[in-house]
Enzyme design. Structure first.
Site, short mmCIF file in Angstrom:
data_model
loop_
_atom_site.label_atom_id
_atom_site.label_comp_id
_atom_site.label_asym_id
_atom_site.label_seq_id
_atom_site.Cartn_x
_atom_site.Cartn_y
_atom_site.Cartn_z
N ASP A 679 0.64 -1.00 0.08
CA ASP A 679 -0.12 -0.53 0.28
C ASP A 679 0.65 1.36 -0.18
O ASP A 679 0.95 2.25 -0.81
CB ASP A 679 -1.44 0.32 1.39
CG ASP A 679 -1.55 1.12 1.04
OD1 ASP A 679 -2.93 1.21 0.42
OD2 ASP A 679 -1.71 1.73 1.98
N LYS A 683 1.81 4.38 -3.30
CA LYS A 683 1.55 5.86 -2.74
C LYS A 683 2.62 6.88 -3.04
O LYS A 683 2.38 7.72 -4.15
CB LYS A 683 1.44 5.83 -1.18
CG LYS A 683 0.25 5.37 -0.82
CD LYS A 683 0.36 5.48 1.00
CE LYS A 683 -1.22 4.85 1.03
NZ LYS A 683 -1.79 4.89 2.49
#
Length: 818
Positions: A679, A683
């Site tokens: 995750d 980003k």
């Protein structure tokens, strides 16, 4: 004196006629002297045409249709005429219907329906309605009498669209009214030749009759009573927010009528215009409303335009070639050829180079027009000086009308901007030198969207209308609905935003409502009335609705939905999403999404991809847009891991803190998606790409915090059981950092083309040392901000801040679209 005219919709049934009678009696009290023109009962003219056509085809069922017409009129007598007068009125009607039956029988026997005979058949509609209404008025003690306008209105013998002899007609009307003082109930639409042959005066004929009588009598005002509150700013069936125009000029009204406004017809206004007699459009069903005044004065208006109208079905003929250039008689020959078959040309555009000419015509006449032009120019086509005529079908014309456009700049730009931002392609444009009208030819599919977009841009420029299509009703989606519900009144009253949720879907159910789903009942309605979710069907229906200012909101983490993004953007629908998988997938797909949004003039916003509601993406984009160059990106990008390591002081085991973070909504649905570092890596990819660099997932060195034995695909509960066994390992890393006066932070970093995501120990000198709660923190070192990098810090996880960021993106798009 006034002339009042009531159309078929005003006299559609006995109840409506009773209301009309009240209006007439009240008007007579106010104005003393009036004359009233009526059309046939609603639908009767069409029934008479259809019945006579059936008779001409020897279809014996014409008698059934005849009987239906007869019964409807006798029912009106029963409802409207007193018992004392009913016998004589019935007798007169029986004689009239016998006359009609004989004519229809004649048509049946000779199998022929000439324009002359059809005019005579159609005349029965007005003759019957006006006679019944005149007698009904008498029953109310009104001093009224029936007037067959064929006695006064004289025309030529062009049956179907006869031309009025104004000199004779005006004299007849003036002399008649000098000797008849009662309220005259005048048959609209019909007239007669000098030889007393029945004629009709064309489309809008009853309006025309009212104007003829008004001009001949030099009345104070002509009132046209219909079923709407006047001339509206747009067609209310296509633009729900249309509203009445209080005052407009004859020229504006004629332009509106030419391009589709059905309230009044251009020929109606000519006799009134010649004598400067005002025309007022009134609503039979709302008689107290002032209506629309049409006069030679423009009247005060705060808007630069008066209205928007359209012709929903047209075909475009394109004639082009070198023979067009510099040869003035080519255009003349084209129009002369079209005139031989009475082809109606709705719009003309000529390229300044004279190389091409475009003509808009009714679809039924398109190929006849093509044949006529090609026959006229056959030698030029043969010699390849002209190309064969091209016919484009399934088109519409939208027209913006208003005399104020002459005095204001930017009107055309505003029109084209409204269309462009909603993905409406303009095929042809026309504007007269009077600047009274700007017309555009567009695809018929886009007509309603175009009308609404332009209407919002001009009449609701302070009011933003946004249509939402939301997929995902999990924690983020549910919170977004709650925030919308809490803010809906504020949005409307303070920000002038009309936010409608047109569709909602989750993995099980989906529900559409073109008028907007009630925000306080969305869950109940979705459960009760929703159908099984089909993503393809959802996207298709969203596209098919083709609403202006549409935004697709993806509140899921689904990769399946990503496959629809390009299709949605290319349909001129903006996208808002916290789903970071689109922008962190293959670099080529990331670029294609951006290019597609730019190509179709829509927005693709994803501020919440990084930092939840923090202004991270927008700040980075602003830096790049200003010419700055990003040298280093460093940040704690996971609210989950920030919360864990900010909270992790050794008193509570690592696994327990992670579970607590999940319960507070700080983690992904599966917390392993946070611990594995992917995750954060996604980003970082997004930030690096926004900075202008190419980066793929495999280019990042990612430290996976999930112990090897806990990386299976088992249940989340099972994962926590395994993780407990590794609490001591995490405690050791914490203690090792503590001995050096440092704390653990899970940091993403990009510098000099290298990128990594890892757990690091940082000391008090580092800006990330003092993080608290679930804060994210980012540092951008740039050419402009070299010595003191830009730092952004704040909550980086949680449903409230993420949904708030989504909400803000929605409002940004609304501000862009309107």
């Amino acid at each position: 004196m006034k002339v009042l005219k009531f159309g078929g919709s005003s006299v559609g049934n006995p109840e409506r006629i009773k209301k009309v009678i009240d209006i007439i009696i009240n008007s007579q009290k106010k104005n003393k002297k009036i004359a009233v023109v009526f059309s046939a009962f609603q639908g009767i003219t069409d029934s008479l045409i259809h019945t006579s056509e059936m008779a001409a085809r020897r279809n014996i069922d014409y008698l059934t249709r005849y009987t239906e017409i007869e019964e409807r009129h006798f029912l009106a007598i029963k409802e409207l005429i007193s018992k004392e007068s009913r016998k004589s009125v019935t007798a007169t009607l029986k004689d009239t219907f016998l006359e009609l039956k004989n004519v229809l029988n004649g048509i049946y026997l000779v199998k022929e329906l000439s324009p002359k005979t059809l005019d005579y058949v159609m005349s029965f509609g007005e003759r019957l309605s006006n006679y019944i209404i005149a007698e009904a008025l008498k029953c109310k003690n009104a001093k009224a009498e029936y007037l067959d306008s064929r006695k006064l209105v004289v025309t030529d013998d062009n049956f179907g669209y006869a031309r009025v002899n104004f000199e004779i007609t005006n004299k007849n009307i003036s002399e008649y009214f000098n000797t008849h003082k009662k309220v005259q109930i005048v048959t609209g639409f019909i007239a007669s030749t000098i030889n007393h042959e029945t004629t009709t005066i064309g489309r809008g004929g009853s309006d025309y009759t009212a104007a003829l009588f008004g001009a001949a009598l030099d009345v104070e005002e002509i009132e046209i009573w219909t079923d709407v509150d006047g001339v509206l700013t747009a067609n209310p069936k296509k633009v729900k927010k249309a509203f009445p125009i209080i005052q407009m000029t004859y020229e504006e009204a004629m332009e509106m009528s030419h391009f589709g406004a059905k309230v009044i017809h251009p020929p109606t206004m000519r006799p009134a215009l010649d004598k400067n007699i005002p025309i007022r459009i009134k609503n039979t069903f709302n008689p107290s409303f002032v209506g629309t005044l049409i006069t030679n004065k423009n009247g005060h208006s705060k808007f630069p335009i008066k209205g928007i109208t359209s012709v929903d079905k047209i075909s475009l003929l394109r004639i082009q070639g070198s023979s067009m250039v510099g040869i003035p008689d080519t255009a003349k020959r084209i129009f002369n050829a079209l005139a031989t078959k009475n082809i109606s040309v709705l719009l003309i555009t000529l390229a300044s180079s004279e190389y091409s000419l475009c003509l808009a015509v009714p679809p039924k006449q398109a190929f006849t027009a093509k044949k006529l032009i090609e026959e006229e120019l056959k030698y030029e086509i043969k010699d390849m000086l002209l190309e064969p005529v091209v016919v484009e079908e399934n088109l519409s014309i939208v027209a913006v009308v208003g005399e104020n456009m002459r005095n204001q700049t930017g009107v055309a730009g505003k029109v084209f901007q409204a269309l462009g931002k909603n993905g409406v392609n303009i095929i042809a444009i026309a504007q007269g030198s009077s600047e009274l009208n700007i017309s555009a030819v567009i695809n018929q599919y886009d007509e309603a969207k175009a009308l609404n977009a332009i209407h919002d841009a001009f009449f609701l420029s302070d009011y933003k209308s946004i249509n939402l299509f939301i997929v995902g009703t999990g924690l983020i989606g549910r919170t977004l609905f709650k925030q919308i519900q809490n803010q809906i009144d504020f949005l409307s009253k303070e920000l002038f935003i009309d936010l409608k949720i047109i569709a909602i879907a989750n993995s099980r159910k989906m529900l559409f409502d073109v008028n907007g789903l009630p925000i306080n009942e969305w869950e109940k309605r979705l459960f009760s009335f929703g159908e099984n979710t089909n993503l393809n069907d959802f996207v298709w229906r969203m596209k098919e609705l083709n609403l202006p200012n549409s935004i697709f909101v993806d509140c899921t983490t689904s990769e399946l939905i990503l496959s629809k993004y390009l299709e949605i953007l290319s349909s001129s629908i903006s996208i808002v999403t916290p789903n970071k998988k689109a922008n962190s997938s293959k670099y080529e797909f990331y670029l294609e999404l951006k290019h597609t949004a730019q190509k179709y003039n829509v927005k693709f916003l994803y501020e919440t991809n990084v930092g939840a509601g923090l202004p991270v993406i927008s700040t980075l984009q602003d830096l790049v847009s200003s010419g700055d160059r990003i040298l280093k990106i460093e940040g704690v990008l996971s609210g989950t891991l920030s919360y864990i390591f900010n909270t992790y002081d050794g008193k509570i085991p690592f696994s327990k803190i992670l579970k607590d973070a999940q319960e507070k909504g700080f983690t992904e649905p599966d917390p392993r998606d946070d611990l594995n570092g992917m995750d954060v890596a996604r980003k970082l990819i997004i930030l690096v790409r926004e900075a202008g660099y190419k980066l793929e997932l495999e280019d990042i060195n990612v430290e996976n915090l999930i112990p090897a034995k806990a990386r299976g695909k088992g249940s989340i509960d099972n994962f926590y059981e395994i993780l407990k066994k590794y609490d001591k390992d995490f405690e050791k890393r914490r203690n090792d950092a503590l001995k050096e006066g440092k704390v653990l932070r899970y940091i993403a970093k990009y510098e000099n083309g290298k990128s990594e995501v890892s757990l690091k120990a940082v000391g008090k000198e580092h800006p990330f040392y003092s993080l608290s709660a679930n804060d994210n923190i980012l540092s951008f070192k740039t050419v402009y901000y070299y010595d003191r990098p830009i730092v952004i810090q704040g909550p980086g996880a949680g449903a409230e801040v993420t949904s708030g960021g989504i909400f803000a993106d929605i409002i940004r798009i609304g501000n862009y679209l309107i």
